[in-house]
Design a protein around this motif. Structure first.
Motif, short mmCIF file in Angstrom:
data_model
loop_
_atom_site.label_atom_id
_atom_site.label_comp_id
_atom_site.label_asym_id
_atom_site.label_seq_id
_atom_site.Cartn_x
_atom_site.Cartn_y
_atom_site.Cartn_z
N UNK A 59 -6.94 1.64 -13.36
CA UNK A 59 -7.37 0.62 -12.67
C UNK A 59 -8.85 0.94 -11.82
N UNK A 60 -9.83 0.18 -13.13
CA UNK A 60 -11.13 0.13 -12.84
C UNK A 60 -11.44 0.16 -10.65
N UNK A 61 -11.31 -0.53 -10.25
CA UNK A 61 -11.51 -0.49 -8.57
C UNK A 61 -11.13 0.70 -8.34
N UNK A 62 -10.09 0.90 -8.07
CA UNK A 62 -9.68 2.65 -7.97
C UNK A 62 -9.79 3.91 -8.32
N UNK A 63 -10.33 3.28 -9.80
CA UNK A 63 -11.09 4.94 -10.43
C UNK A 63 -12.73 4.84 -9.23
N UNK A 64 -12.62 3.81 -8.70
CA UNK A 64 -14.29 3.68 -8.10
C UNK A 64 -13.94 3.40 -6.64
N UNK A 65 -13.61 4.32 -6.11
CA UNK A 65 -12.89 4.14 -5.08
C UNK A 65 -12.73 3.49 -4.20
N UNK A 66 -12.55 2.06 -4.65
CA UNK A 66 -11.78 1.37 -3.30
C UNK A 66 -10.71 1.79 -2.54
N UNK A 67 -9.69 1.44 -1.99
CA UNK A 67 -9.47 2.36 -0.61
C UNK A 67 -7.70 1.76 -1.96
N UNK A 68 -6.72 1.96 -1.57
CA UNK A 68 -5.60 2.03 -2.41
C UNK A 68 -4.66 0.70 -2.36
N UNK A 69 -4.80 1.07 -0.71
CA UNK A 69 -3.49 -0.39 0.05
C UNK A 69 -4.07 -1.42 -0.32
N UNK A 70 -5.64 -1.27 -0.12
CA UNK A 70 -7.14 -2.40 -0.11
C UNK A 70 -6.97 -3.03 -0.89
N UNK A 71 -6.50 -2.74 -2.19
CA UNK A 71 -6.49 -2.86 -3.34
C UNK A 71 -5.34 -3.76 -3.68
N UNK A 72 -4.70 -3.22 -3.13
CA UNK A 72 -2.67 -3.58 -2.76
C UNK A 72 -3.12 -5.16 -1.62
N UNK A 73 -3.40 -5.26 -0.98
CA UNK A 73 -3.57 -6.00 0.50
C UNK A 73 -3.83 -7.67 -0.70
N UNK A 74 -5.69 -7.03 -1.54
CA UNK A 74 -6.47 -8.36 -2.51
C UNK A 74 -5.29 -8.63 -3.13
N UNK A 75 -4.77 -7.76 -4.37
CA UNK A 75 -4.20 -8.87 -4.69
C UNK A 75 -2.97 -9.20 -4.87
N UNK A 76 -2.43 -8.91 -3.19
CA UNK A 76 -0.29 -9.65 -2.94
C UNK A 76 -1.47 -10.61 -2.50
N UNK A 77 -2.35 -11.32 -2.03
CA UNK A 77 -3.10 -12.14 -1.22
C UNK A 77 -3.12 -12.17 0.10
N UNK A 78 -2.48 -11.00 0.73
CA UNK A 78 -2.04 -11.06 2.14
C UNK A 78 -2.49 -9.42 2.79
N UNK A 79 -2.42 -9.56 4.31
CA UNK A 79 -2.41 -7.84 4.59
C UNK A 79 -1.40 -7.09 4.56
N UNK A 80 -1.38 -5.62 4.44
CA UNK A 80 0.25 -5.21 4.41
C UNK A 80 -0.18 -4.23 5.15
N UNK A 81 0.56 -3.32 5.72
CA UNK A 81 0.51 -2.16 6.13
C UNK A 81 1.12 -0.60 5.29
N UNK A 82 0.59 -0.02 4.94
CA UNK A 82 0.97 1.41 4.02
C UNK A 82 1.52 2.58 5.54
N UNK A 83 2.62 3.12 4.43
CA UNK A 83 3.78 3.79 5.53
C UNK A 83 4.44 4.63 3.93
N UNK A 84 4.61 5.70 4.41
CA UNK A 84 5.81 6.32 3.34
C UNK A 84 5.47 7.13 2.18
N UNK A 85 4.15 6.37 2.37
CA UNK A 85 3.35 6.92 0.64
C UNK A 85 3.39 7.86 0.24
N UNK A 86 3.09 8.74 1.88
CA UNK A 86 2.79 10.36 1.49
C UNK A 86 3.36 11.32 2.28
N UNK A 87 5.17 10.51 1.68
CA UNK A 87 5.80 11.93 2.18
C UNK A 87 7.08 11.74 1.06
#
Ligand SMILES: NC(=O)c1ccc[n+]([C@@H]2O[C@H](COP(=O)([O-])OP(=O)(O)OC[C@H]3O[C@@H](n4cnc5c(N)ncnc54)[C@H](OP(=O)(O)O)[C@@H]3O)[C@@H](O)[C@H]2O)c1
Length: 247
Positions: free
Chosen positions: A100-128
Motif C-alpha cells: 500500500x503506497x501510502x503506508x510504504x511512504x510512512x503514513x501511520x497505519x491507523x490514520x490510513x484506516x481512518x481515512x479509508x473508513x471516513x471516520x475516526x478510530x481508536x487503535x488497540x490490541x494491535x500490539x499484542x
C-alpha cells in the motif's frame, strides 16, 4: 456494552470469547457467514451474525480484518451512527496485505484506516500477539499484568477501547493520538513484546520512525527462516524474537 466485531479470525475470535465471558453483549461476523464462525465463540455467549447485521444496535465496533479488507468494511459501516465507538486492531504486513503506497511512504497505519473508513478510530490490541491475548490476561491489580497501548483522537473511541482492554485482562495505557500510533506498529519496541504498564510508556517513547519498517521486515524474515528450518515457534519464542530485534 453492546459490541459488534467484524472479523472472526485469531484476534476477533479471542476478543469475542473474552468480552462475552466478561458479560458484554457481543455480535461477531466474518466475510463467509455465521455458519462458518467457530462454535467456541458462540459457546462463550457471542452471537454469530451476517456482516451486514453486525452494525445494528451497538455501542462499539471492533474491526479486526486484514488491511486488504478495509474497503469492504467501509461499505458495511456506511450507516454506522457517528456516536458508535470504533476500534481498529490492524497492522500492515506488505507480504500479507500487498503493498500500500501510502503506508510504504510512512503514513501511520491507523490514520490510513481512518481515512479509508471516513471516520475516526481508536487503535488497540494491535500490539499484542494472539497467543498473549489468549493466555496472558490477568485480573486488574494482579502482579505482572501486561499492558496494551490505546491510541485515538475521540474520547468516545478511546474510552471504550480502554474499558474493553481492561475487560480482556490487560492494563490500558494511553498512547496518545492516532497520529502517534506509529509507536505501537510492527517494528517498534512496544510491538508484541509483552510489557507492563510500568515499561510500556518508555517503550512507546523509544520508538524511532526510521527503524520500524526495516525492523518489521527483519522480524518477518527471521521468523520465516526459523519456520522453514523446522522450528515450531511458541508465543514466548515470538516475543523473544521481537524483543531482540525491536529494542
Ligand atoms: N494474529 C495476531 O497475532 C494479531 C495480533 C494483533 C493484531 N493483529 C491484526 O489484527 C487484524 C486481524 O488479524 P487476525 O490474525 O485475526 O486475522 P485473520 O485470522 O486472518 O482473520 C481475519 C478475519 O477477518 C475476516 N474478514 C475479512 N474480510 C472481511 C469482511 N469484508 N467482512 C467481515 N469480515 C472479514 C475474515 O473472515 P473470512 O475468513 O470469512 O474471510 C477473518 O475472520 C490484522 O490486521 C492483524 O494484523 C493480528
Amino acid at each position: 456494552m453492546n459490541i459488534g466485531i467484524l472479523g472472526a479470525g485469531s484476534i476477533g475470535s479471542i476478543l469475542a470469547r473474552k468480552l462475552s465471558t466478561a458479560g458484554h453483549n457481543v455480535k461477531i461476523a466474518n466475510s463467509r457467514g455465521p455458519h462458518t464462525i467457530d462454535p467456541s465463540i458462540v459457546a462463550a455467549g457471542a452471537r454469530a451474525v451476517d456482516a451486514t447485521d453486525v452494525i445494528n444496535d451497538i455501542e462499539v465496533l471492533i474491526i479486526s480484518v486484514p488491511l486488504s479488507s478495509v474497503s469492504a468494511v467501509k461499505a458495511l459501516i456506511a450507516d454506522l451512527p457517528n456516536e458508535v465507538a470504533v476500534i481498529d486492531t490492524s497492522n500492515y504486513y506488505p507480504l500479507r496485505d500487498g503493498h500500500i503506497q501510502a503506508l510504504d511512504e510512512g503514513q501511520v497505519e491507523s490514520v490510513w484506516v481512518a481515512e479509508q473508513l471516513g471516520r475516526p478510530v481508536a487503535k488497540a490490541w494491535n500490539a499484542v500477539l494472539a497467543g498473549s491475548l489468549e493466555a496472558k490476561g490477568k485480573a486488574a491489580g494482579a502482579p505482572g499484568r501486561l499492558a496494551v497501548a490505546v491510541a485515538g483522537d475521540r474520547d468516545v473511541d478511546k474510552r471504550a477501547a480502554m474499558a474493553l482492554v481492561e475487560a480482556t485482562g490487560f492494563d490500558g495505557v494511553d498512547a496518545g493520538s492516532l497520529a502517534e500510533s506509529w509507536r505501537q506498529q510492527p517494528g517498534a519496541p512496544a510491538y508484541c513484546t509483552e510489557l507492563t504498564r510500568q515499561h510500556l510508556p518508555a517503550a512507546l517513547q523509544a520508538a524511532r520512525k526510521d527503524l520500524i519498517s526495516p525492523r518489521r521486515d527483519l522480524a518477518i524474515t527471521t521468523i520465516t527462516e526459523k519456520i522453514e528450518n523446522g522450528a515450531v515457534l511458541t508465543t514466548d519464542d515470538l516475543v523473544e524474537i521481537n524483543r531482540s530485534i525491536y529494542n
